[in-house]
Design a protein around this motif. Structure first.
Motif, PDB file in Angstrom:
ATOM      1  N   GLY A 227       0.818  -1.213   0.000  1.00  0.00           N
ATOM      2  CA  GLY A 227       0.000   0.000   0.000  1.00  0.00           C
ATOM      3  C   GLY A 227       0.849   1.259   0.000  1.00  0.00           C
ATOM      4  N   ALA A 228       1.886   1.257   0.852  1.00  0.00           N
ATOM      5  CA  ALA A 228       2.777   2.409   0.905  1.00  0.00           C
ATOM      6  C   ALA A 228       3.512   2.601  -0.415  1.00  0.00           C
ATOM      7  CB  ALA A 228       3.780   2.241   2.049  1.00  0.00           C
ATOM      8  N   PHE A 229       3.898   1.475  -1.023  1.00  0.00           N
ATOM      9  CA  PHE A 229       4.619   1.559  -2.290  1.00  0.00           C
ATOM     10  C   PHE A 229       3.744   2.169  -3.378  1.00  0.00           C
ATOM     11  CE2 PHE A 229       5.748  -0.386  -6.401  1.00  0.00           C
ATOM     12  CZ  PHE A 229       7.047   0.078  -6.520  1.00  0.00           C
ATOM     13  N   PHE A 230       2.515   1.692  -3.499  1.00  0.00           N
ATOM     14  CA  PHE A 230       1.634   2.209  -4.544  1.00  0.00           C
ATOM     15  C   PHE A 230       1.191   3.644  -4.256  1.00  0.00           C
ATOM     16  CE2 PHE A 230       1.096  -2.308  -5.689  1.00  0.00           C
ATOM     17  CZ  PHE A 230       1.337  -2.193  -7.046  1.00  0.00           C
ATOM     18  N   ASP A 231       1.098   4.006  -2.978  1.00  0.00           N
ATOM     19  CA  ASP A 231       0.821   5.412  -2.647  1.00  0.00           C
ATOM     20  C   ASP A 231       1.969   6.294  -3.142  1.00  0.00           C
ATOM     21  OD1 ASP A 231      -1.574   4.814  -1.473  1.00  0.00           O
ATOM     22  OD2 ASP A 231      -0.813   4.848   0.595  1.00  0.00           O
ATOM     23  N   GLY A 232       3.189   5.798  -2.959  1.00  0.00           N
ATOM     24  CA  GLY A 232       4.347   6.543  -3.453  1.00  0.00           C
ATOM     25  C   GLY A 232       4.356   6.637  -4.967  1.00  0.00           C
ATOM     26  N   MET A 233       3.951   5.545  -5.634  1.00  0.00           N
ATOM     27  CA  MET A 233       3.863   5.559  -7.092  1.00  0.00           C
ATOM     28  C   MET A 233       2.833   6.575  -7.571  1.00  0.00           C
ATOM     29  SD  MET A 233       5.931   3.530  -8.736  1.00  0.00           S
ATOM     30  CE  MET A 233       7.105   4.228  -7.585  1.00  0.00           C
ATOM     31  N   ASP A 234       1.700   6.619  -6.887  1.00  0.00           N
ATOM     32  CA  ASP A 234       0.662   7.582  -7.265  1.00  0.00           C
ATOM     33  C   ASP A 234       1.157   9.016  -7.090  1.00  0.00           C
ATOM     34  OD1 ASP A 234      -1.324   5.893  -8.177  1.00  0.00           O
ATOM     35  OD2 ASP A 234      -2.245   5.643  -6.210  1.00  0.00           O
ATOM     36  N   ALA A 235       1.914   9.251  -6.001  1.00  0.00           N
ATOM     37  CA  ALA A 235       2.452  10.595  -5.767  1.00  0.00           C
ATOM     38  C   ALA A 235       3.437  10.977  -6.871  1.00  0.00           C
ATOM     39  CB  ALA A 235       3.133  10.657  -4.397  1.00  0.00           C
ATOM     40  N   LEU A 236       4.267  10.018  -7.270  1.00  0.00           N
ATOM     41  CA  LEU A 236       5.234  10.282  -8.334  1.00  0.00           C
ATOM     42  C   LEU A 236       4.525  10.536  -9.661  1.00  0.00           C
ATOM     43  CD1 LEU A 236       8.122  10.464  -9.340  1.00  0.00           C
ATOM     44  CD2 LEU A 236       8.181   7.966  -9.495  1.00  0.00           C
ATOM     45  N   LEU A 237       3.510   9.723  -9.949  1.00  0.00           N
ATOM     46  CA  LEU A 237       2.754   9.911 -11.185  1.00  0.00           C
ATOM     47  C   LEU A 237       2.035  11.260 -11.193  1.00  0.00           C
ATOM     48  CD1 LEU A 237       1.288   6.319 -11.651  1.00  0.00           C
ATOM     49  CD2 LEU A 237       2.837   7.478 -13.231  1.00  0.00           C
ATOM     50  N   GLN A 238       1.498  11.661 -10.033  1.00  0.00           N
ATOM     51  CA  GLN A 238       0.828  12.963  -9.958  1.00  0.00           C
ATOM     52  C   GLN A 238       1.785  14.094 -10.250  1.00  0.00           C
ATOM     53  OE1 GLN A 238      -1.480  12.400  -6.071  1.00  0.00           O
ATOM     54  NE2 GLN A 238      -2.880  13.687  -7.250  1.00  0.00           N
ATOM     55  N   SER A 239       3.038  13.942  -9.819  1.00  0.00           N
ATOM     56  CA  SER A 239       4.030  14.983 -10.115  1.00  0.00           C
ATOM     57  C   SER A 239       4.306  15.088 -11.610  1.00  0.00           C
ATOM     58  CB  SER A 239       5.335  14.692  -9.362  1.00  0.00           C
ATOM     59  OG  SER A 239       6.012  13.569  -9.920  1.00  0.00           O
ATOM     60  N   LEU A 240       3.950  14.026 -12.348  1.00  0.00           N
ATOM     61  CA  LEU A 240       4.114  14.016 -13.800  1.00  0.00           C
ATOM     62  C   LEU A 240       2.795  14.297 -14.517  1.00  0.00           C
ATOM     63  CD1 LEU A 240       6.408  10.862 -14.060  1.00  0.00           C
ATOM     64  CD2 LEU A 240       7.108  13.238 -14.415  1.00  0.00           C
ATOM     65  N   GLY A 241       1.782  14.680 -13.730  1.00  0.00           N
ATOM     66  CA  GLY A 241       0.504  15.064 -14.319  1.00  0.00           C
ATOM     67  C   GLY A 241      -0.488  13.946 -14.482  1.00  0.00           C
ATOM     68  N   VAL A 242      -0.142  12.743 -13.982  1.00  0.00           N
ATOM     69  CA  VAL A 242      -1.020  11.577 -14.126  1.00  0.00           C
ATOM     70  C   VAL A 242      -1.835  11.407 -12.843  1.00  0.00           C
ATOM     71  CG1 VAL A 242      -1.149   9.096 -14.556  1.00  0.00           C
ATOM     72  CG2 VAL A 242       0.650  10.462 -15.634  1.00  0.00           C
ATOM     73  N   ARG A 243      -3.142  11.479 -12.952  1.00  0.00           N
ATOM     74  CA  ARG A 243      -4.005  11.337 -11.785  1.00  0.00           C
ATOM     75  C   ARG A 243      -4.086   9.868 -11.346  1.00  0.00           C
ATOM     76  NH1 ARG A 243      -9.616  13.260 -13.860  1.00  0.00           N
ATOM     77  NH2 ARG A 243      -8.994  11.706 -15.423  1.00  0.00           N
ATOM     78  N   PRO A 244      -4.229   9.628 -10.028  1.00  0.00           N
ATOM     79  CA  PRO A 244      -4.437   8.249  -9.570  1.00  0.00           C
ATOM     80  C   PRO A 244      -5.644   7.597 -10.247  1.00  0.00           C
ATOM     81  CG  PRO A 244      -3.953   9.673  -7.700  1.00  0.00           C
ATOM     82  CD  PRO A 244      -4.106  10.568  -8.899  1.00  0.00           C
ATOM     83  N   PHE A 245      -6.676   8.405 -10.556  1.00  0.00           N
ATOM     84  CA  PHE A 245      -7.854   7.875 -11.237  1.00  0.00           C
ATOM     85  C   PHE A 245      -7.490   7.313 -12.606  1.00  0.00           C
ATOM     86  CE2 PHE A 245     -11.541   8.403 -14.060  1.00  0.00           C
ATOM     87  CZ  PHE A 245     -12.498   7.673 -13.360  1.00  0.00           C
ATOM     88  N   ASP A 246      -6.587   7.993 -13.320  1.00  0.00           N
ATOM     89  CA  ASP A 246      -6.158   7.509 -14.640  1.00  0.00           C
ATOM     90  C   ASP A 246      -5.472   6.159 -14.526  1.00  0.00           C
ATOM     91  OD1 ASP A 246      -7.077   9.827 -15.916  1.00  0.00           O
ATOM     92  OD2 ASP A 246      -5.184  10.868 -15.580  1.00  0.00           O
ATOM     93  N   ARG A 247      -4.576   6.065 -13.558  1.00  0.00           N
ATOM     94  CA  ARG A 247      -3.848   4.809 -13.353  1.00  0.00           C
ATOM     95  C   ARG A 247      -4.803   3.690 -12.929  1.00  0.00           C
ATOM     96  NH1 ARG A 247      -3.490   1.577  -8.931  1.00  0.00           N
ATOM     97  NH2 ARG A 247      -3.104   3.360  -7.577  1.00  0.00           N
ATOM     98  N   ALA A 248      -5.722   4.014 -12.012  1.00  0.00           N
ATOM     99  CA  ALA A 248      -6.670   3.014 -11.530  1.00  0.00           C
ATOM    100  C   ALA A 248      -7.596   2.534 -12.649  1.00  0.00           C
ATOM    101  CB  ALA A 248      -7.491   3.587 -10.376  1.00  0.00           C
ATOM    102  N   CYS A 249      -8.006   3.449 -13.506  1.00  0.00           N
ATOM    103  CA  CYS A 249      -8.860   3.058 -14.627  1.00  0.00           C
ATOM    104  C   CYS A 249      -8.090   2.202 -15.620  1.00  0.00           C
ATOM    105  CB  CYS A 249      -9.407   4.308 -15.326  1.00  0.00           C
ATOM    106  SG  CYS A 249     -10.827   5.030 -14.477  1.00  0.00           S
ATOM    107  N   GLY A 250      -6.837   2.512 -15.838  1.00  0.00           N
ATOM    108  CA  GLY A 250      -6.019   1.681 -16.713  1.00  0.00           C
ATOM    109  C   GLY A 250      -5.906   0.266 -16.179  1.00  0.00           C
ATOM    110  N   TRP A 251      -5.739   0.135 -14.873  1.00  0.00           N
ATOM    111  CA  TRP A 251      -5.644  -1.178 -14.227  1.00  0.00           C
ATOM    112  C   TRP A 251      -6.973  -1.915 -14.324  1.00  0.00           C
ATOM    113  CZ3 TRP A 251      -3.427  -5.300 -12.858  1.00  0.00           C
ATOM    114  CH2 TRP A 251      -3.764  -6.058 -11.727  1.00  0.00           C
TER     115      TRP A 251
END
Length: 267
Positions: A227-251
């Motif tokens: 959970g902590a790892f994926f939270d960190g991934m989401d934070a990194l992706l957000q810094s690149l303009g990618v919303r967690p919703f985008d990643r979650a929908c892709g999954w």
């Protein structure tokens, strides 16, 4: 160089038809996602992301081999490492099936097969470190390409489904890069630091080195760690303009067989 040697040299570096076929599948899958050609958007995302992930695995190992070639190991060509053929990297199961299985099971990008570098041919610690770093840096570059439409604010006209697929693919590349750069025996990160360790310390680590990869995998399936790892991934992706919703929908779309309610498909 004789004609025979020159022909062998060209053969060793000729792009494999296997890789070209995977590249074609990726292209067709991407087209299907973009145009909505298939009846199931999820199936198109699965084909596109899976093929793109295998392409990135091939490029990862090619980067190791190509860097080794220019660092002094001239044997990588004869081993087939410069053809981008995933079957040339150790074993088909380790090279393709296992990494793809990790994606399907948990949406985690992990390294696959390996190229065997004859390290005694390499001179200089920096070269050894660069050979190990070349693979993960390829994943970083792949992630930059996938996220470019997001951080360049160039998403106008990009279908939502394709946007979600890119977001999920970017996450796979980032997880592959960051996990592989951990200084854990069995991963490329350890290969980066190993040349700088004392012989005594390397000998102590050597007996446990084969287990480092599996320890990392096991930890990721611990809820708190994962959970902590994926939270960190989401934070990194957000810094690149990618919303967690985008990643979650892709999954969600990627796992089309789940039969989920489909909050993302067509949204």
């Amino acid at each position: 160089m004789s004609r025979t040697a020159a022909a062998a040299h060209r053969h060793e570096r000729r792009i494999s038809p296997v890789f070209l076929a995977i590249l074609a599948v990726m292209g067709v899958g991407g087209w299907a996602v973009w145009t909505g050609f298939a009846a199931s958007a999820g199936f198109s995302v699965f084909v596109f992301v899976s093929a793109a992930w295998i392409v990135s695995l091939c490029l990862h190992e090619y980067a190791h081999a190509r860097t080794a070639l220019h660092s002094g190991d001239l044997t990588v060509g004869a081993k087939g490492y410069l053809t981008l053929n995933p079957m040339a990297y150790t074993h088909a199961v380790l090279s393709v099936v296992l990494p793809l299985l990790f994606v399907i099971m948990g949406g985690i990008g992990l390294p696959g097969g390996a190229v065997f570098i004859e390290r005694h041919r390499i001179r200089g610690r920096w070269r050894h470190s660069l050979i190990s770093a070349a693979g993960p840096l390829t994943n970083v570059l792949f992630a930059v390409v996938c996220t470019a439409p997001f951080w360049l604010d160039a998403l106008d006209g990009v279908p939502l489904t394709f946007r979600y697929a890119l977001a999920f693919l970017a996450m796979l590349q980032l997880t592959a890069a960051l996990l592989n750069l951990l200084p854990v025996p069995g991963l490329d990160g350890y290969g980066v630091v190993e040349p700088w360790l004392s012989d005594r310390l390397r000998r102590k680590i050597e007996p446990v080195a084969p287990y480092g990869f599996f320890v990392v995998i096991a930890l990721l399936f611990v809820p708190a760690v994962g959970g902590a790892f994926f939270d960190g991934m989401d934070a990194l992706l957000q810094s690149l303009g990618v919303r967690p919703f985008d990643r979650a929908c892709g999954w969600e779309l990627y796992r089309f067989w789940d039969g989920a309610p489909g909050i993302c498909e067509g949204s």
